[in-house]
Design an enzyme around this catalytic site. Structure first.
Site, PDB file in Angstrom:
ATOM      1  N   ALA A   1      35.912 -49.220   9.049  1.00  0.00           N
ATOM      2  CA  ALA A   1      35.118 -47.983   8.971  1.00  0.00           C
ATOM      3  C   ALA A   1      34.098 -47.934  10.105  1.00  0.00           C
ATOM      4  O   ALA A   1      33.687 -48.959  10.650  1.00  0.00           O
ATOM      5  CB  ALA A   1      34.412 -47.911   7.619  1.00  0.00           C
ATOM      6  N   MET A   2      33.680 -46.726  10.461  1.00  0.00           N
ATOM      7  CA  MET A   2      32.805 -46.540  11.634  1.00  0.00           C
ATOM      8  C   MET A   2      31.443 -47.210  11.467  1.00  0.00           C
ATOM      9  O   MET A   2      30.774 -47.496  12.443  1.00  0.00           O
ATOM     10  CB  MET A   2      32.648 -45.047  11.932  1.00  0.00           C
ATOM     11  CG  MET A   2      31.891 -44.267  10.880  1.00  0.00           C
ATOM     12  SD  MET A   2      31.733 -42.524  11.329  1.00  0.00           S
ATOM     13  CE  MET A   2      33.136 -41.836  10.468  1.00  0.00           C
ATOM     14  N   ARG A   3      31.050 -47.466  10.214  1.00  0.00           N
ATOM     15  CA  ARG A   3      29.746 -48.112  10.007  1.00  0.00           C
ATOM     16  C   ARG A   3      29.785 -49.597  10.355  1.00  0.00           C
ATOM     17  O   ARG A   3      28.741 -50.236  10.478  1.00  0.00           O
ATOM     18  CB  ARG A   3      29.296 -47.922   8.557  1.00  0.00           C
ATOM     19  CG  ARG A   3      30.204 -48.560   7.521  1.00  0.00           C
ATOM     20  CD  ARG A   3      29.696 -48.274   6.096  1.00  0.00           C
ATOM     21  NE  ARG A   3      30.589 -48.814   5.086  1.00  0.00           N
ATOM     22  CZ  ARG A   3      31.647 -48.189   4.593  1.00  0.00           C
ATOM     23  NH1 ARG A   3      31.963 -46.986   5.057  1.00  0.00           N
ATOM     24  NH2 ARG A   3      32.410 -48.738   3.658  1.00  0.00           N
ATOM     25  N   TYR A   4      30.986 -50.148  10.496  1.00  0.00           N
ATOM     26  CA  TYR A   4      31.118 -51.573  10.820  1.00  0.00           C
ATOM     27  C   TYR A   4      31.344 -51.820  12.307  1.00  0.00           C
ATOM     28  O   TYR A   4      30.966 -52.859  12.829  1.00  0.00           O
ATOM     29  CB  TYR A   4      32.280 -52.193  10.040  1.00  0.00           C
ATOM     30  CG  TYR A   4      32.121 -52.133   8.544  1.00  0.00           C
ATOM     31  CD1 TYR A   4      31.042 -52.744   7.909  1.00  0.00           C
ATOM     32  CD2 TYR A   4      33.050 -51.458   7.756  1.00  0.00           C
ATOM     33  CE1 TYR A   4      30.895 -52.688   6.534  1.00  0.00           C
ATOM     34  CE2 TYR A   4      32.909 -51.392   6.375  1.00  0.00           C
ATOM     35  CZ  TYR A   4      31.831 -52.010   5.772  1.00  0.00           C
ATOM     36  OH  TYR A   4      31.687 -51.948   4.416  1.00  0.00           O
ATOM     37  N   THR A   5      32.004 -50.906  12.985  1.00  0.00           N
ATOM     38  CA  THR A   5      32.399 -51.155  14.377  1.00  0.00           C
ATOM     39  C   THR A   5      31.330 -50.665  15.351  1.00  0.00           C
ATOM     40  O   THR A   5      30.510 -49.798  15.026  1.00  0.00           O
ATOM     41  CB  THR A   5      33.725 -50.449  14.708  1.00  0.00           C
ATOM     42  OG1 THR A   5      33.549 -49.040  14.556  1.00  0.00           O
ATOM     43  CG2 THR A   5      34.830 -50.932  13.785  1.00  0.00           C
TER      44      THR A   5
END
Length: 746
Positions: free
Chosen positions: A119-123
């Site tokens: 998910a974008m919150r991790y990358t």
């Protein structure tokens, strides 16, 4: 209150047409198709621009992808965050993009599953160095800025690409009524073709293809499409490119080291395993995925034995799995005129060079304006330096020094503002030599820019020089080797079946089955009540089995598809569609070139190749022309018609032996007379042919059955019954005047 003033009445047909056309144009121009200039779709352009605005250059520290996506959808692209993030991820995947524009940190998917990204919150993400080739000239007056969706900000209409990005990473997209499939290419090859076109504007696609050899995918799989077909694609703007996996032999195994673009290793393993489960790959023993960080693609195929033809096996796998894949090419894009069009290679490069020429011209004019403004300001500074005391006096004594300065020294408003804004400390330290040195330098630059702007040849030279520099800086060697090969062909079904001996058994009621091995007691098998053995033949699983019905029609089926003899088998009527009232009378098996003697109990027969009995039609094909009341006898194999003998026995004890070569070889028909039977006796049914047997010359042996008695005749005995075809033959000893059947026993 007049409500009609708030709306317009139009026919539904007109409204629907207008709404659909507006939607179509939006999808075509603002979503699905790339622009020839920078090679980007709007969402990609906005992502790259937003990241540059966030300061996420290649040398910067990356930021959370959610930050970028938030900026993109909040400022420029009012669409779904998941779709926007997926577009960002795609530009960061080195296995999807030939030249990735985004450097992703974290899980950005894998070749096995490109959509398995976190998910974008991790990358986290930032731009790659080659993105500089798209953004480097952005602030230099090279593009038109337009208001964003809510009019609060401005965004670029396009990016000032220094390289033909439209061909480098390609694009895929589906619009309304049209689509695009542009494959990726090698930067150095494309740059060389652009330089060739700058030098030779009349060069055609053939000449450009001397530089652009073909697509260059991110994987090292071979492109096997012939050069002439690739050239046709570039001439027409459409076609297909075929890519094939790369493999090598290693300790008797096959090791696959590269797969076609967008083909996942797990899918290949699944496709091969499915064939193995269906017993369609008997030559493969095992399958392993040994991929790791050092070997991103390493699929090991273990053959069943060292006798397996590995190249033949791989040809079959290429034809039946995604180890060989065809990629559609459709060079459809938005041109400089703002219209979508399928373009040939020369048109693409010509339009891009026109775009690049315009971009460089705008950049030079922008720089020229800055140089001239600076020269103008420097001239004012020089005047101020030369008259420093007077300038200071005017500033000290005058209420409005600006107009006085302008009148006293003939300065422009801009020069006067610049002098007044200059700190006294800096003015005091100004040196005429420094001003003159900067002025000389700028005047030299202005002269160079003017020469470039006035000389198309020199402008071309600058574009070529910059192209070469970028190709050297960002380019690399070709990854996809070009190896011309024929498209793979799948092996015949029989070649995919292990060759094993089977005995095919047909019952009187038309039920068929296959027992493993040739030492099978067909009589001893269990049969359905009221049924029994009709015929049994020895075959191999790689062969076809043929049955002939009472109307003389022949049907065939692969032996390996027959049910096991553990049960009662299956009815042939489930596989074939014989005429009404017909029954299955004869059974045969063999290879296409196997020769058979087909005969009827009315004494007619011929030789035919087994291939004549086979066919794919469920209704069969007419093979034997039967006289009224005639029945087909069990077919007999003849290995050598020139040397073999046929032995014919009648129910009234007449026996005749003659050469098989005396019978005609036919694909279908009635054949010739085998033995003479009086017409009246044949018509009344008193005498018929009991059976035939084919024996080898000099070593043949047959057994005759009459009730409980049997008579074995060896070669010397058979010679006594030799004669010409269609003769009456000799009479058997007393007690064998009622022959029921004849078999070859030696």
């Amino acid at each position: 209150m007049n409500l009609q003033a708030n709306y317009e009445q139009i026919p539904l047909k007109e409204y629907a047409e207008r709404a659909y056309l507006d939607y179509s144009m939006y999808v075509v121009l603002d979503r699905a198709l790339p622009f020839v200039g920078d090679g980007l779709k709007p969402v990609q352009r906005r992502i790259v621009y937003a990241m540059s605005e966030l300061g996420l250059a290649a040398t910067a520290k990356p930021k959370k992808s959610a930050r970028t996506v938030g900026d993109v959808i909040g400022k420029f692209h009012p669409h779904g965050d998941s779709a926007c993030y997926e577009a960002l991820v795609l530009m960061a995947q080195p296995f999807s993009y030939r030249y990735p524009l985004i450097d992703g940190q974290g899980n950005f998917g894998s070749p096995d599953d490109p959509k398995s990204f976190a998910a974008m919150r991790y990358t986290e993400s930032k731009l790659t160095p080659i993105a500089e080739a798209l953004l480097g000239e952005l602030g230099q007056g090279t593009v038109d800025f337009v208001p964003n969706f809510d009019g609060t900000l401005e965004e670029p209409s396009w990016l000032p690409a220094r390289v033909p990005h439209i061909l480098l990473n390609g694009a895929t997209g589906i619009a309304v009524g049209m689509a695009t499939d542009i494959p990726p290419h090698n930067l150095r090859e494309v740059a060389a073709a652009c330089i060739r076109l700058l030098d030779e504007p009349d060069a055609g696609v053939t000449e450009l293809c001397e530089h652009i050899l073909g697509p260059d995918f991110p994987t090292e799989a071979e492109i096997i499409t012939p050069r002439r077909e690739l050239r046709t694609i570039y001439e027409t703007g459409g076609g297909s490119v075929r890519a094939r996996a790369v493999y090598r032999r290693e300790d008797g195994n096959i090791v696959i080291t590269a797969l076609p673009h967008q083909v996942s290793p797990s899918k290949i393993l699944e496709q091969i395993a499915a064939q193995m489960r269906a017993k369609k790959l008997p030559m493969i023993e095992d399958l392993r995925d040994e991929s790791d960080h050092e070997n991103p693609i390493r699929l090991v195929i273990v053959p069943r034995s060292n006798r397996v033809d590995l190249d033949e096996m791989m040809q079959h796998l290429f034809a039946t799995t995604d180890l060989e894949k065809s990629f559609r090419v459709n060079l459809n894009m938005i041109g400089l005129d703002g219209r979508p069009q399928v373009k040939d290679l020369k048109r693409i490069l010509t339009e891009w060079l026109a775009f690049r020429t315009d971009t460089v011209t705008r950049r030079l004019n922008h720089r020229l304006g800055k140089v001239e403004r600076r020269l103008h300001l420097l001239e004012g500074l020089r005047i101020a330096y030369l008259n420093l005391d007077e300038v200071i006096r005017i500033v000290r004594t005058e209420d409005e020094p600006k107009p006085v300065l302008m009148a006293r020294f003939r300065l422009s408003e801009e020069q006067a503002d610049y002098i007044l804004e200059t700190r006294l400390r800096q003015l005091a330290r100004l040196e005429e030599m420094k001003i003159n040195a900067e002025r000389d330098q700028l005047e030299e630059e202005r002269a160079k820019i003017n020469v470039l702007l006035k000389s198309p040849a020199k402008l071309k030279g600058l574009i070529k020089q910059e192209l070469k520099a970028d190709a050297e800086k960002y380019g690399d060697a070709r990854r996809s080797p070009l190896v011309e090969r024929e498209a793979a062909q799948a092996l015949d079904e029989s070649a995919l079946v292990a060759s094993e001996p089977v005995t095919v058994v047909l019952s009187r009621k038309g039920w068929i089955r296959a027992a493993k091995g040739h030492d099978v007691d067909a009589e001893g098998l269990s049969y359905r009540e009221g049924d029994g053995l009709l015929a049994a033949v020895k075959a191999r699983t790689t062969q076809q089995v043929a049955v002939i019905d009472s109307s003389g029609r022949s049907y065939s089926t692969p032996a390996h598809t027959l049910p096991s003899a553990r049960g009662n088998g299956e009815p042939l009527t489930g596989r074939f569609s014989p005429p009404a009232g017909a029954s299955f009378d004869a059974l045969a098996a063999g290879d296409d070139d196997t020769r058979l003697v087909l005969a009827t109990d009315h004494g007619y027969g011929f030789v035919t190749r087994f291939e004549a009995l086979t066919g794919r039609n469920k209704a069969g094909k007419q093979l034997v022309s039967l006289t009224e009341g005639a029945r087909l006898l069990a077919p007999q194999i003849t290995a050598d018609p020139a040397r073999d003998r046929i032995v014919v026995a009648t129910t009234e004890g007449h026996l005749l032996m003659f050469s098989v070569a005396e019978l005609p070889e036919l694909d279908k028909g009635k054949g010739n007379k085998l033995i003479e039977i009086p017409r009246a006796r044949l018509a009344s049914g008193e005498e018929k042919v009991a059976g035939i047997a084919v024996v080898a010359e000099g070593s043949g042996e047959v057994t005759l059955y009459a009730g409980q008695r049997k008579l074995i005749l060896k070669w010397p005995d058979l010679v006594e019954y030799g004669g010409n075809r269609a003769s009456r033959g000799g009479v058997l000893p007393r007690g064998f005047r009622r022959v029921e059947r004849i078999e070859t026993t030696g």
